[in-house]
Design a protein around this motif. Structure first.
Motif, PDB file in Angstrom:
ATOM      1  N   ALA A 247      62.467  76.911  25.703  1.00 13.26           N
ATOM      2  CA  ALA A 247      62.117  78.362  25.274  1.00 13.26           C
ATOM      3  C   ALA A 247      63.373  79.128  25.602  1.00 13.26           C
ATOM      4  O   ALA A 247      63.799  79.870  24.586  1.00 13.26           O
ATOM      5  N   ALA A 248      63.882  79.140  26.730  1.00  8.48           N
ATOM      6  CA  ALA A 248      65.096  79.998  26.917  1.00  8.48           C
ATOM      7  C   ALA A 248      66.397  79.510  26.066  1.00  8.48           C
ATOM      8  O   ALA A 248      67.099  80.314  25.669  1.00  8.48           O
ATOM      9  N   GLU A 249      66.287  78.314  25.708  1.00  7.78           N
ATOM     10  CA  GLU A 249      67.582  77.894  24.716  1.00  7.78           C
ATOM     11  C   GLU A 249      67.052  78.082  23.362  1.00  7.78           C
ATOM     12  O   GLU A 249      68.029  78.455  22.249  1.00  7.78           O
ATOM     13  N   THR A 250      65.849  78.020  22.838  1.00 14.17           N
ATOM     14  CA  THR A 250      65.592  78.153  21.471  1.00 14.17           C
ATOM     15  C   THR A 250      64.856  79.449  20.872  1.00 14.17           C
ATOM     16  O   THR A 250      65.014  79.655  19.857  1.00 14.17           O
TER      17      THR A 250
ATOM     18  N   ASP B 266      61.945  80.162  21.266  1.00 17.77           N
ATOM     19  CA  ASP B 266      60.387  79.951  20.435  1.00 17.77           C
ATOM     20  C   ASP B 266      59.775  79.391  21.365  1.00 17.77           C
ATOM     21  O   ASP B 266      59.399  78.118  21.645  1.00 17.77           O
ATOM     22  N   PRO B 267      58.813  80.216  22.630  1.00 16.76           N
ATOM     23  CA  PRO B 267      58.004  79.860  23.499  1.00 16.76           C
ATOM     24  C   PRO B 267      56.941  78.834  23.054  1.00 16.76           C
ATOM     25  O   PRO B 267      56.596  77.797  23.595  1.00 16.76           O
ATOM     26  N   LEU B 268      56.330  79.137  21.869  1.00 17.42           N
ATOM     27  CA  LEU B 268      55.275  78.273  21.224  1.00 17.42           C
ATOM     28  C   LEU B 268      55.825  76.713  20.984  1.00 17.42           C
ATOM     29  O   LEU B 268      55.013  75.785  21.591  1.00 17.42           O
ATOM     30  N   LEU B 269      56.834  76.567  20.103  1.00 21.05           N
ATOM     31  CA  LEU B 269      57.178  75.572  19.900  1.00 21.05           C
ATOM     32  C   LEU B 269      57.731  74.733  21.088  1.00 21.05           C
ATOM     33  O   LEU B 269      57.597  73.487  21.284  1.00 21.05           O
TER      34      LEU B 269
ATOM     35  N   ALA C  96      56.484  74.926  24.326  1.00 21.31           N
ATOM     36  CA  ALA C  96      55.410  74.362  24.985  1.00 21.31           C
ATOM     37  C   ALA C  96      55.026  73.250  24.145  1.00 21.31           C
ATOM     38  O   ALA C  96      54.424  72.214  25.029  1.00 21.31           O
ATOM     39  N   VAL C  97      54.931  73.315  22.858  1.00 18.13           N
ATOM     40  CA  VAL C  97      54.411  72.023  22.267  1.00 18.13           C
ATOM     41  C   VAL C  97      55.125  70.911  22.535  1.00 18.13           C
ATOM     42  O   VAL C  97      54.869  69.674  22.841  1.00 18.13           O
ATOM     43  N   ALA C  98      56.471  70.896  22.285  1.00 20.51           N
ATOM     44  CA  ALA C  98      57.499  69.969  22.512  1.00 20.51           C
ATOM     45  C   ALA C  98      57.514  69.509  24.111  1.00 20.51           C
ATOM     46  O   ALA C  98      57.457  68.218  24.297  1.00 20.51           O
ATOM     47  N   ALA C  99      57.394  70.327  24.909  1.00 16.06           N
ATOM     48  CA  ALA C  99      57.292  69.849  26.415  1.00 16.06           C
ATOM     49  C   ALA C  99      55.939  69.122  26.723  1.00 16.06           C
ATOM     50  O   ALA C  99      56.149  68.042  27.334  1.00 16.06           O
ATOM     51  N   ALA C 100      54.903  69.581  26.233  1.00 16.12           N
ATOM     52  CA  ALA C 100      53.795  68.933  26.295  1.00 16.12           C
ATOM     53  C   ALA C 100      53.581  67.398  25.802  1.00 16.12           C
ATOM     54  O   ALA C 100      53.423  66.490  26.352  1.00 16.12           O
ATOM     55  N   GLN C 101      54.492  67.221  24.640  1.00 17.87           N
ATOM     56  CA  GLN C 101      54.289  65.887  23.907  1.00 17.87           C
ATOM     57  C   GLN C 101      55.396  65.046  24.734  1.00 17.87           C
ATOM     58  O   GLN C 101      55.102  63.706  25.035  1.00 17.87           O
ATOM     59  N   LEU C 102      56.473  65.451  25.282  1.00 18.40           N
ATOM     60  CA  LEU C 102      57.466  64.814  25.972  1.00 18.40           C
ATOM     61  C   LEU C 102      56.927  64.385  27.327  1.00 18.40           C
ATOM     62  O   LEU C 102      57.079  63.257  27.773  1.00 18.40           O
TER      63      LEU C 102
ATOM     64  N   LEU D 185      59.715  65.744  16.314  1.00 22.52           N
ATOM     65  CA  LEU D 185      60.666  66.507  17.106  1.00 22.52           C
ATOM     66  C   LEU D 185      62.090  66.365  16.696  1.00 22.52           C
ATOM     67  O   LEU D 185      62.991  67.148  17.426  1.00 22.52           O
ATOM     68  N   SER D 186      62.352  65.693  15.754  1.00 23.52           N
ATOM     69  CA  SER D 186      63.834  65.225  15.611  1.00 23.52           C
ATOM     70  C   SER D 186      64.821  66.436  15.296  1.00 23.52           C
ATOM     71  O   SER D 186      65.977  66.206  15.638  1.00 23.52           O
ATOM     72  N   ASP D 187      64.360  67.721  14.680  1.00 24.53           N
ATOM     73  CA  ASP D 187      65.082  68.634  14.519  1.00 24.53           C
ATOM     74  C   ASP D 187      65.196  69.831  15.465  1.00 24.53           C
ATOM     75  O   ASP D 187      65.597  70.842  15.358  1.00 24.53           O
ATOM     76  N   PHE D 188      64.285  69.674  16.505  1.00 24.85           N
ATOM     77  CA  PHE D 188      63.903  70.653  17.337  1.00 24.85           C
ATOM     78  C   PHE D 188      64.983  70.597  18.671  1.00 24.85           C
ATOM     79  O   PHE D 188      64.967  69.446  19.283  1.00 24.85           O
ATOM     80  N   ALA D 189      65.477  71.613  19.003  1.00 25.70           N
ATOM     81  CA  ALA D 189      66.177  71.852  20.249  1.00 25.70           C
ATOM     82  C   ALA D 189      67.327  70.689  20.268  1.00 25.70           C
ATOM     83  O   ALA D 189      67.794  69.950  21.184  1.00 25.70           O
ATOM     84  N   VAL D 190      68.162  70.829  19.195  1.00 26.27           N
ATOM     85  CA  VAL D 190      69.429  69.904  18.957  1.00 26.27           C
ATOM     86  C   VAL D 190      70.386  70.747  19.581  1.00 26.27           C
ATOM     87  O   VAL D 190      70.617  71.834  19.038  1.00 26.27           O
ATOM     88  N   ARG D 191      71.091  70.438  20.769  1.00 26.24           N
ATOM     89  CA  ARG D 191      72.148  71.364  21.277  1.00 26.24           C
ATOM     90  C   ARG D 191      73.411  71.320  20.311  1.00 26.24           C
ATOM     91  O   ARG D 191      73.913  70.517  19.741  1.00 26.24           O
ATOM     92  N   ALA D 192      73.570  72.571  19.874  1.00 22.93           N
ATOM     93  CA  ALA D 192      74.992  73.095  19.355  1.00 22.93           C
ATOM     94  C   ALA D 192      76.141  72.612  19.848  1.00 22.93           C
ATOM     95  O   ALA D 192      76.401  72.573  21.113  1.00 22.93           O
TER      96      ALA D 192
END
Length: 215
Positions: free
Chosen positions: A149-152, A154-157, A159-165, A208-215
């Motif tokens: 969330a700090a990086e993106t 978007d707290p909701l997404l 949380a969703v990503a963290a739950a899946q991982l 999740l392939s396009d989520f939180a890709v580090r620039a």
């Protein structure tokens, strides 16, 4: 006479050795008699230390068993925070899991020690320990969500990503435990653990392939 640095190093090593001795003594007693049947006083006596010494290293009786395991509570968040540019959150966590598998790390369920497997069973059948294990899992997932969330932003997404991982890591660990406890050798389970992990992360990666890709 040893200088201050050497003396400090010796004291720290001695403290660590004492903590390990107390923990191993507690584990042996818990496995032999049951968690609820063993007191801190009995652990101290068996380890040949005072009760106060036990509490100097472990704040509670639960810490005696769960403390060392909880050193891994930050693993998921650490993998996310330390990933390289161009790497997604899935890339980072998958790499962490594959590394643990290659190293036969007990935290991914690939222990060759009978004691560690017996401890897992003890935790599962002891309500207080099972609750703490669940809280530990929740804390790890929350920390990963906070990092994402700090990086993106978007707290909701996040949380969703963290739950899946976290779910993939937990499922892989549980599957490794299940198979070993069912009678398979650690070597046999480890031989297919990497392939199972790759398949599991591929399933998550599709979403999740396009989520939180580090620039």
């Amino acid at each position: 006479m040893a200088d201050d640095g050497t003396a400090l190093g010796l004291r720290e090593r001695k403290k660590k050795q004492t903590a390990i001795k107390v923990w191993r003594t507690a584990v042996d007693l818990f496995l032999e008699h049951g968690y609820e049947q063993v007191s801190v006083a009995q652990i101290a006596e068996a380890a040949e230390v005072s009760k106060m010494t036990v509490f100097n290293y472990f704040k509670t009786k639960e810490d005696l068993l769960m403390g060392p395991m909880e050193e891994h509570v930050e693993d998921l968040a650490r993998a996310v925070e330390q990933r390289t540019p161009g790497a997604s959150a899935v890339d980072a966590v998958r790499a962490m899991v594959l590394r643990k598998i290659a190293e036969r790390d007990p935290s991914i369920g690939l222990s060759e020690s009978g004691n560690e497997l017996a401890l897992i069973q003890l935790i599962h059948r002891t309500p207080a320990l099972a609750r703490r294990a669940l809280l530990w899992s929740v804390r790890g997932e929350r920390r990963a969500a906070e990092a994402l969330a700090a990086e993106t932003g978007d707290p909701l997404l996040a949380a969703v990503a963290a739950a899946q991982l976290a779910g993939v890591v937990s499922a892989l660990m549980s599957e490794n435990h299940r198979r070993i406890l069912a009678g398979e050798t650690p070597d046999a389970v480890a031989a297919h653990a990497e392939e199972r992990a790759v398949r599991a992360f591929a399933l998550v990666e599709k979403g999740l392939s396009d989520f939180a890709v580090r620039a």
